[in-house]
Design a protein around this motif. Structure first.
Motif, short mmCIF file in Angstrom:
data_model
loop_
_atom_site.label_atom_id
_atom_site.label_comp_id
_atom_site.label_asym_id
_atom_site.label_seq_id
_atom_site.Cartn_x
_atom_site.Cartn_y
_atom_site.Cartn_z
N UNK A 254 49.18 38.33 53.58
CA UNK A 254 47.65 37.87 53.37
C UNK A 254 47.18 36.84 54.23
N UNK A 255 46.11 37.29 55.15
CA UNK A 255 45.77 36.31 56.17
C UNK A 255 44.27 35.91 55.62
N UNK A 256 44.08 34.72 55.28
CA UNK A 256 42.82 34.11 54.99
C UNK A 256 41.81 33.97 55.95
N UNK A 257 42.30 34.27 57.12
CA UNK A 257 41.30 33.97 58.36
C UNK A 257 40.72 35.39 58.71
N UNK A 258 41.37 36.48 58.60
CA UNK A 258 40.77 37.74 58.84
C UNK A 258 40.35 38.55 57.55
N UNK A 259 40.82 37.78 56.41
CA UNK A 259 40.49 38.29 54.92
C UNK A 259 41.03 39.73 54.73
N UNK A 272 46.35 48.44 54.64
CA UNK A 272 45.74 47.35 55.03
C UNK A 272 44.62 47.19 53.80
N UNK A 273 44.64 45.90 53.13
CA UNK A 273 43.55 45.90 51.95
C UNK A 273 42.77 44.49 52.16
N UNK A 274 41.53 45.11 52.17
CA UNK A 274 40.59 43.61 52.04
C UNK A 274 40.87 42.57 50.93
N UNK A 275 40.75 41.41 51.22
CA UNK A 275 41.06 40.36 50.15
C UNK A 275 40.07 39.29 50.30
N UNK A 276 39.76 38.46 49.25
CA UNK A 276 39.10 37.30 49.23
C UNK A 276 39.99 36.16 48.81
N UNK A 277 40.44 35.30 49.54
CA UNK A 277 41.37 34.24 49.11
C UNK A 277 40.73 32.99 48.75
N UNK A 278 41.06 31.78 48.40
CA UNK A 278 40.70 30.75 48.00
C UNK A 278 39.56 30.20 48.89
N UNK A 279 38.47 29.68 48.15
CA UNK A 279 37.31 28.94 49.02
C UNK A 279 37.80 27.79 49.74
N UNK A 280 36.93 27.27 50.63
CA UNK A 280 37.16 26.14 51.56
C UNK A 280 37.61 24.81 50.56
N UNK A 349 35.95 34.16 51.75
CA UNK A 349 36.92 33.49 50.63
C UNK A 349 36.09 32.51 49.42
N UNK A 350 36.37 33.16 48.33
CA UNK A 350 35.43 32.54 47.41
C UNK A 350 36.38 32.22 45.85
N UNK A 351 37.53 32.52 45.89
CA UNK A 351 38.31 32.34 44.49
C UNK A 351 38.58 30.80 44.40
N UNK A 352 39.07 30.46 43.25
CA UNK A 352 39.54 29.06 42.95
C UNK A 352 41.14 28.80 43.39
N UNK A 353 41.50 29.62 44.27
CA UNK A 353 42.89 29.63 44.94
C UNK A 353 43.52 30.89 44.86
N UNK A 354 43.36 31.78 43.89
CA UNK A 354 43.96 33.08 43.80
C UNK A 354 43.55 34.18 45.03
N UNK A 355 44.26 35.05 45.06
CA UNK A 355 44.00 36.16 46.06
C UNK A 355 43.46 37.49 45.39
N UNK A 356 42.34 37.64 45.65
CA UNK A 356 41.42 38.64 44.89
C UNK A 356 41.46 40.03 45.99
N UNK A 357 41.46 41.17 44.83
CA UNK A 357 41.19 42.53 45.67
C UNK A 357 40.09 43.14 44.71
N UNK A 358 39.32 43.82 45.42
CA UNK A 358 38.45 44.82 44.62
C UNK A 358 39.07 45.52 43.53
N UNK A 359 38.34 45.46 42.37
CA UNK A 359 38.76 46.35 41.21
C UNK A 359 37.56 46.66 40.46
N UNK A 360 37.97 47.25 39.11
CA UNK A 360 37.01 47.91 38.49
C UNK A 360 37.24 46.90 36.82
N UNK A 361 36.34 46.62 36.04
CA UNK A 361 36.49 46.35 34.68
C UNK A 361 37.40 47.25 33.94
N UNK A 362 38.23 46.61 33.08
CA UNK A 362 39.00 47.58 32.46
C UNK A 362 40.32 47.93 32.99
N UNK A 363 40.35 47.82 34.21
CA UNK A 363 41.59 48.39 34.84
C UNK A 363 42.02 49.85 34.90
#
Length: 415
Positions: A254-259, A272-280, A349-363
């Motif tokens: 996971x590269x928080x710089x390139x996301x 390769x998967x786009x991610x959103x890591x922890x916020x600043x 990067x918007x999370x509270x410290x987790x690494x997020x991946x795009x998903x849908x409600x209900x899995x």
């Protein structure tokens, strides 16, 4: 004294003396009756009884009245100069314990592990070559939870795990004699890699090789802790062997710089998967992290990890987070995210410290990045987080001992 009185006195004395002689004669006769060989009747009785006594010698271990007995190696019955005909073992409440007499009928053992803090009664019968029966009884009490320790270990016996999965053992009592306990634990691998163990504290010891386990290898954990004194008056009770298999070599970066996250197998990028890591403000830990748990859906409440608002409520409380995989004890996950805008993945990067991946409600959608990564990951896979600007995760925060170099790791051994 007149002659008449003297004669009466002599007669009385003669009668008294005669009585003594008669009584003495009766006593002497009783002591020598029954033959002229000099043996008493009692000796003959003892000799006759001895001839009827079985030669079979039964031994029950532990000894009658023993305390702190092993739950693994206690309750053994053996016989010499004879064969066992019947052995019965029960708890003090009368519950029968199953066991088996050996094929040669010279020993008996219970077929299962005994319970702790339980009093057992054993009754054994054997016979010698003449068919004469011998009996033995004993009662003992097994070690109590107060006086024993157990190590809870991961991974499970028979499981298949990723290349980063350490053997992690957590003891329910503080261990003061770490060397004695570590001597009773061996970890080996079919790959031939050297394995070393490291104590994080008095209750936890992890074991791993210098580099990740080799894919496809088999790891064996042997616990020979029965009777080992881990602390004063506190003894081990475990005696078992555990094996698990190492799966394919998958490490994700996971590269928080390139996301972006690069998923590799055997060193080759497979996705390769786009991610959103922890916020600043809530950066994600850096370092090598091992997936320790997987949940298709789970609840995440900020209050449980210190993220609360002015009212003490959690800054977030999401009851159906999809495809969540734990990376740390303190609450770091890599998981699906259905509530964020699609543009954040690979963009912010918007999370509270987790690494997020795009998903849908209900899995329920298998085509999302969150679902794909969940379906293609296993417990023990490694996720390496980079360029977040935060500190490296503590080695004991989850199964993350890989963040110590080999020299540091081996320095934590008690041997």
């Amino acid at each position: 004294m007149t002659d008449g009185k003297r004669r009466k006195g002599l007669l009385a004395a003669s009668a008294l003396l005669g009585g003594v002689l008669v009584l003495s004669a009766c006593s002497s006769g009783a002591g020598t009756s029954g033959g002229g060989d000099g043996k008493s009747s009692q000796a003959q009785v003892d000799e006759a009884a001895a001839k009827k006594t079985s030669e079979a010698q039964i031994k029950i271990t532990p000894g009658d009245g023993s305390n702190n007995a092993s739950i693994n190696n206690s309750a053994a019955v053996t016989v010499s100069k004879g064969t066992l005909t019947d052995v019965k073992m029960t708890t003090s409440e009368g519950k029968e314990v199953s066991g088996e007499i050996s094929a040669d009928k010279t020993s008996w053992k219970p077929t299962g592990q005994l319970d702790r803090a339980t009093t057992y009664k054993l009754t054994a019968t054997a016979q010698d070559s003449e068919g004469r029966a011998a009996h033995e009884n004993a009662s003992f009490t097994t070690v109590s939870p107060k006086n024993s320790f157990i190590g809870t270990f991961t991974p499970d016996d028979g499981s298949t795990v990723g290349v980063g999965m350490p053997v992690s053992i957590n003891f329910d009592k503080a261990i003061t004699d770490k060397a004695a306990v570590q001597k009773g634990i061996t970890v080996s691998t079919s790959s031939g890699q050297e394995v070393a163990c490291h104590w994080f504290n008095a209750n936890r010891m992890d074991c791993r090789p210098e580099d990740y386990w080799q894919g496809g290898s088999t790891v064996t954990l042997k616990l020979a802790l029965d009777g080992v004194e881990g602390a004063s008056g506190v003894y081990g009770v475990q005696q078992k062997t555990v094996t698990f298999t190492i799966g394919r070599n998958q490490v994700s970066y996971v590269d928080a710089k390139t996301k972006q996250m690069r998923v590799t197998q055997d060193g080759k990028v497979i996705k390769t998967i786009p991610i959103s890591a922890g916020s600043p403000e809530n950066k994600t830990y850096e370092g090598q992290m091992v997936i320790s748990e997987k949940f298709k859906e789970t609840r995440m409440n900020g209050a449980t990890v210190g993220f609360t608002d002015d009212d003490g409520e959690g800054e977030y409380d999401i009851k159906d987070v999809p495809h969540a995989m734990r990376l740390s004890t303190s609450g770091t996950f890599i998981h699906g995210n259905y509530w964020g805008a699609k543009s954040i993945f690979g963009g912010a990067n918007t999370s509270h410290g987790c690494v997020g991946l795009s998903d849908t409600k209900g899995a329920g959608d298998p085509n999302t990045p969150g679902a794909w990564f969940y379906d293609n990951s296993m417990v023990g896979d490694v996720v390496v987080v980079q360029n977040t600007g935060d500190k490296t995760i503590a080695p004991d925060n989850g199964l993350n001992g890989w963040n110590m170099d080999w020299a540091q790791w081996k320095a934590g051994s008690a041997l």
